[in-house]
Design a protein around this motif. Structure first.
Motif, PDB file in Angstrom:
ATOM      1  N   ALA A 116      82.357 -79.160 -23.479  1.00  0.00           N
ATOM      2  CA  ALA A 116      81.695 -78.095 -24.222  1.00  0.00           C
ATOM      3  C   ALA A 116      81.897 -78.265 -25.724  1.00  0.00           C
ATOM      4  CB  ALA A 116      82.234 -76.730 -23.774  1.00  0.00           C
ATOM      5  N   ALA A 117      83.123 -78.654 -26.112  1.00  0.00           N
ATOM      6  CA  ALA A 117      83.420 -78.816 -27.537  1.00  0.00           C
ATOM      7  C   ALA A 117      82.812 -80.097 -28.102  1.00  0.00           C
ATOM      8  CB  ALA A 117      84.930 -78.801 -27.759  1.00  0.00           C
ATOM      9  N   PHE A 118      83.007 -81.205 -27.386  1.00  0.00           N
ATOM     10  CA  PHE A 118      82.490 -82.504 -27.820  1.00  0.00           C
ATOM     11  C   PHE A 118      81.966 -83.259 -26.607  1.00  0.00           C
ATOM     12  CE2 PHE A 118      83.044 -87.072 -28.276  1.00  0.00           C
ATOM     13  CZ  PHE A 118      82.326 -87.308 -29.430  1.00  0.00           C
ATOM     14  N   PRO A 119      80.712 -83.673 -26.606  1.00  0.00           N
ATOM     15  CA  PRO A 119      79.809 -83.698 -27.757  1.00  0.00           C
ATOM     16  C   PRO A 119      78.781 -82.554 -27.814  1.00  0.00           C
ATOM     17  CG  PRO A 119      78.931 -85.103 -26.053  1.00  0.00           C
ATOM     18  CD  PRO A 119      80.194 -84.493 -25.484  1.00  0.00           C
ATOM     19  N   LEU A 120      78.869 -81.570 -26.891  1.00  0.00           N
ATOM     20  CA  LEU A 120      77.807 -80.566 -26.861  1.00  0.00           C
ATOM     21  C   LEU A 120      77.790 -79.669 -28.097  1.00  0.00           C
ATOM     22  CD1 LEU A 120      77.524 -79.432 -23.132  1.00  0.00           C
ATOM     23  CD2 LEU A 120      75.750 -80.449 -24.563  1.00  0.00           C
ATOM     24  N   ALA A 121      78.889 -78.923 -28.315  1.00  0.00           N
ATOM     25  CA  ALA A 121      78.913 -78.015 -29.471  1.00  0.00           C
ATOM     26  C   ALA A 121      78.837 -78.794 -30.770  1.00  0.00           C
ATOM     27  CB  ALA A 121      80.172 -77.154 -29.430  1.00  0.00           C
ATOM     28  N   ILE A 122      79.690 -79.833 -30.870  1.00  0.00           N
ATOM     29  CA  ILE A 122      79.711 -80.707 -32.045  1.00  0.00           C
ATOM     30  C   ILE A 122      79.673 -82.138 -31.545  1.00  0.00           C
ATOM     31  CG2 ILE A 122      81.012 -81.375 -34.119  1.00  0.00           C
ATOM     32  CD1 ILE A 122      82.539 -78.711 -33.835  1.00  0.00           C
ATOM     33  N   PRO A 123      78.720 -82.976 -31.907  1.00  0.00           N
ATOM     34  CA  PRO A 123      77.737 -82.729 -32.966  1.00  0.00           C
ATOM     35  C   PRO A 123      76.311 -82.471 -32.473  1.00  0.00           C
ATOM     36  CG  PRO A 123      77.979 -85.078 -32.651  1.00  0.00           C
ATOM     37  CD  PRO A 123      78.827 -84.414 -31.596  1.00  0.00           C
ATOM     38  N   LEU A 124      76.121 -82.168 -31.153  1.00  0.00           N
ATOM     39  CA  LEU A 124      74.756 -82.031 -30.661  1.00  0.00           C
ATOM     40  C   LEU A 124      74.107 -80.703 -31.063  1.00  0.00           C
ATOM     41  CD1 LEU A 124      75.033 -83.673 -27.126  1.00  0.00           C
ATOM     42  CD2 LEU A 124      73.835 -84.547 -29.139  1.00  0.00           C
ATOM     43  N   ILE A 125      74.816 -79.577 -30.865  1.00  0.00           N
ATOM     44  CA  ILE A 125      74.238 -78.286 -31.260  1.00  0.00           C
ATOM     45  C   ILE A 125      74.506 -78.026 -32.743  1.00  0.00           C
ATOM     46  CG2 ILE A 125      74.184 -75.808 -30.835  1.00  0.00           C
ATOM     47  CD1 ILE A 125      75.208 -76.345 -28.002  1.00  0.00           C
ATOM     48  N   ALA A 126      75.775 -77.919 -33.092  1.00  0.00           N
ATOM     49  CA  ALA A 126      76.152 -77.705 -34.500  1.00  0.00           C
ATOM     50  C   ALA A 126      76.438 -79.063 -35.123  1.00  0.00           C
ATOM     51  CB  ALA A 126      77.370 -76.789 -34.591  1.00  0.00           C
ATOM     52  N   GLY A 127      75.401 -79.864 -35.258  1.00  0.00           N
ATOM     53  CA  GLY A 127      75.532 -81.193 -35.832  1.00  0.00           C
ATOM     54  C   GLY A 127      75.332 -81.190 -37.331  1.00  0.00           C
ATOM     55  N   PRO A 128      75.341 -82.375 -37.937  1.00  0.00           N
ATOM     56  CA  PRO A 128      75.157 -82.477 -39.392  1.00  0.00           C
ATOM     57  C   PRO A 128      73.872 -81.825 -39.876  1.00  0.00           C
ATOM     58  CG  PRO A 128      75.868 -84.568 -38.483  1.00  0.00           C
ATOM     59  CD  PRO A 128      75.571 -83.685 -37.308  1.00  0.00           C
ATOM     60  N   GLY A 129      72.784 -82.005 -39.112  1.00  0.00           N
ATOM     61  CA  GLY A 129      71.507 -81.404 -39.509  1.00  0.00           C
ATOM     62  C   GLY A 129      71.554 -79.895 -39.490  1.00  0.00           C
ATOM     63  N   ALA A 130      72.090 -79.332 -38.393  1.00  0.00           N
ATOM     64  CA  ALA A 130      72.175 -77.871 -38.277  1.00  0.00           C
ATOM     65  C   ALA A 130      73.120 -77.287 -39.314  1.00  0.00           C
ATOM     66  CB  ALA A 130      72.640 -77.489 -36.874  1.00  0.00           C
ATOM     67  N   ILE A 131      74.236 -77.961 -39.563  1.00  0.00           N
ATOM     68  CA  ILE A 131      75.211 -77.469 -40.548  1.00  0.00           C
ATOM     69  C   ILE A 131      74.624 -77.510 -41.953  1.00  0.00           C
ATOM     70  CG2 ILE A 131      77.402 -78.020 -41.684  1.00  0.00           C
ATOM     71  CD1 ILE A 131      78.482 -78.785 -38.922  1.00  0.00           C
ATOM     72  N   SER A 132      73.985 -78.623 -42.288  1.00  0.00           N
ATOM     73  CA  SER A 132      73.390 -78.723 -43.627  1.00  0.00           C
ATOM     74  C   SER A 132      72.269 -77.706 -43.798  1.00  0.00           C
ATOM     75  CB  SER A 132      72.871 -80.148 -43.871  1.00  0.00           C
ATOM     76  OG  SER A 132      71.910 -80.513 -42.893  1.00  0.00           O
ATOM     77  N   ALA A 133      71.456 -77.493 -42.737  1.00  0.00           N
ATOM     78  CA  ALA A 133      70.389 -76.497 -42.805  1.00  0.00           C
ATOM     79  C   ALA A 133      70.966 -75.099 -42.988  1.00  0.00           C
ATOM     80  CB  ALA A 133      69.532 -76.548 -41.541  1.00  0.00           C
ATOM     81  N   THR A 134      72.065 -74.795 -42.292  1.00  0.00           N
ATOM     82  CA  THR A 134      72.707 -73.491 -42.405  1.00  0.00           C
ATOM     83  C   THR A 134      73.239 -73.260 -43.814  1.00  0.00           C
ATOM     84  OG1 THR A 134      73.338 -73.510 -40.068  1.00  0.00           O
ATOM     85  CG2 THR A 134      74.554 -72.022 -41.512  1.00  0.00           C
ATOM     86  N   ILE A 135      73.864 -74.279 -44.380  1.00  0.00           N
ATOM     87  CA  ILE A 135      74.402 -74.159 -45.746  1.00  0.00           C
ATOM     88  C   ILE A 135      73.276 -73.937 -46.751  1.00  0.00           C
ATOM     89  CG2 ILE A 135      75.590 -75.401 -47.605  1.00  0.00           C
ATOM     90  CD1 ILE A 135      77.283 -76.760 -45.463  1.00  0.00           C
ATOM     91  N   LEU A 136      72.198 -74.699 -46.596  1.00  0.00           N
ATOM     92  CA  LEU A 136      71.068 -74.563 -47.520  1.00  0.00           C
ATOM     93  C   LEU A 136      70.412 -73.188 -47.398  1.00  0.00           C
ATOM     94  CD1 LEU A 136      69.410 -78.081 -47.171  1.00  0.00           C
ATOM     95  CD2 LEU A 136      70.683 -77.205 -49.130  1.00  0.00           C
TER      96      LEU A 136
END
Length: 210
Positions: A116-136
């Motif tokens: 559940a933690a790896f690799p599903l939650a990170i980085p598949l769901i809350a991956g670099p793209g989702a994190i960067s989009a959230t920050i922006l």
């Protein structure tokens, strides 16, 4: 009061970046050998962990990365390398071999939590793209309480779509059979490897450009 178009844009951005329908078959491959209860447990845990990660970055993402001296591009490269490792395991059935060995004994809570933690939650769901989009999105919407709460609501809605996609994937598994699961796992491994290479390439280009 925020414009509805801004909220809709935030939802579309996160939904397209996370891609709930695209995650469903990967979830199916990663949870091969689990029963319905175990799959539901993995789905709930992964979505909950991803929610925590995205909320943390929505509230303090820039501060966290700046404090640690990490750029979002470096994060993208790291996430891509981790995904590539998982993809290699899927293509060459290393992950399936572990599932077959563990199928002789009960799947433990630790195994469920780890997947559940790896690799599903990170980085598949809350991956670099989702994190960067959230920050922006958090930066664009501002840091007042109202836009922040609306952004958190958008995150919840998108993650609910992810959870629904995972539940639907469990029903799909009934019609695949052992051969279908093997073919699907290898095919998705190749696609996941391509996605990982894209993550690394985009991150590396941005790092060199910077």
């Amino acid at each position: 009061m925020l414009d509805f178009d801004i909220i809709l844009n935030a939802f579309v951005t996160l939904a397209v970046t996370i891609d709930p329908p695209g995650l469903a078959p990967i979830f199916l491959a990663l949870t091969s050998g689990m029963n319905r209860t175990q799959r539901y447990s993995v789905a709930l845990r992964s979505v909950a962990i991803a929610f925590g990660v995205l909320v943390a970055f929505a509230l303090a993402g820039i501060v966290v990365l700046d404090t640690m001296g990490i750029t979002i591009h470096a994060f993208r490269v790291a996430g891509g390398l981790l995904l590539f490792y998982i993809a290699i395991e899927m293509v060459f059935e290393k992950r399936q071999e572990r599932h077959e060995k563990s199928s002789q004994t009960a799947i433990t809570k630790d195994q469920i939590a780890n997947i559940a933690a790896f690799p599903l939650a990170i980085p598949l769901i809350a991956g670099p793209g989702a994190i960067s989009a959230t920050i922006l999105l958090a930066t664009d919407l501002g840091h007042e309480w109202q836009p922040t709460m609306l952004l958190l609501g958008v995150i919840v809605l998108v993650l609910l779509l992810v959870l629904l996609a995972f539940v639907a994937a469990e029903f799909l598994d009934k019609y695949l059979g052992a051969t279908g699961r093997t073919i699907l796992t290898r095919l998705l491994g190749v696609l996941l490897a391509a996605l990982a290479v894209q993550f690394v390439a985009d991150g590396a280009l941005a790092l060199f450009a910077g």
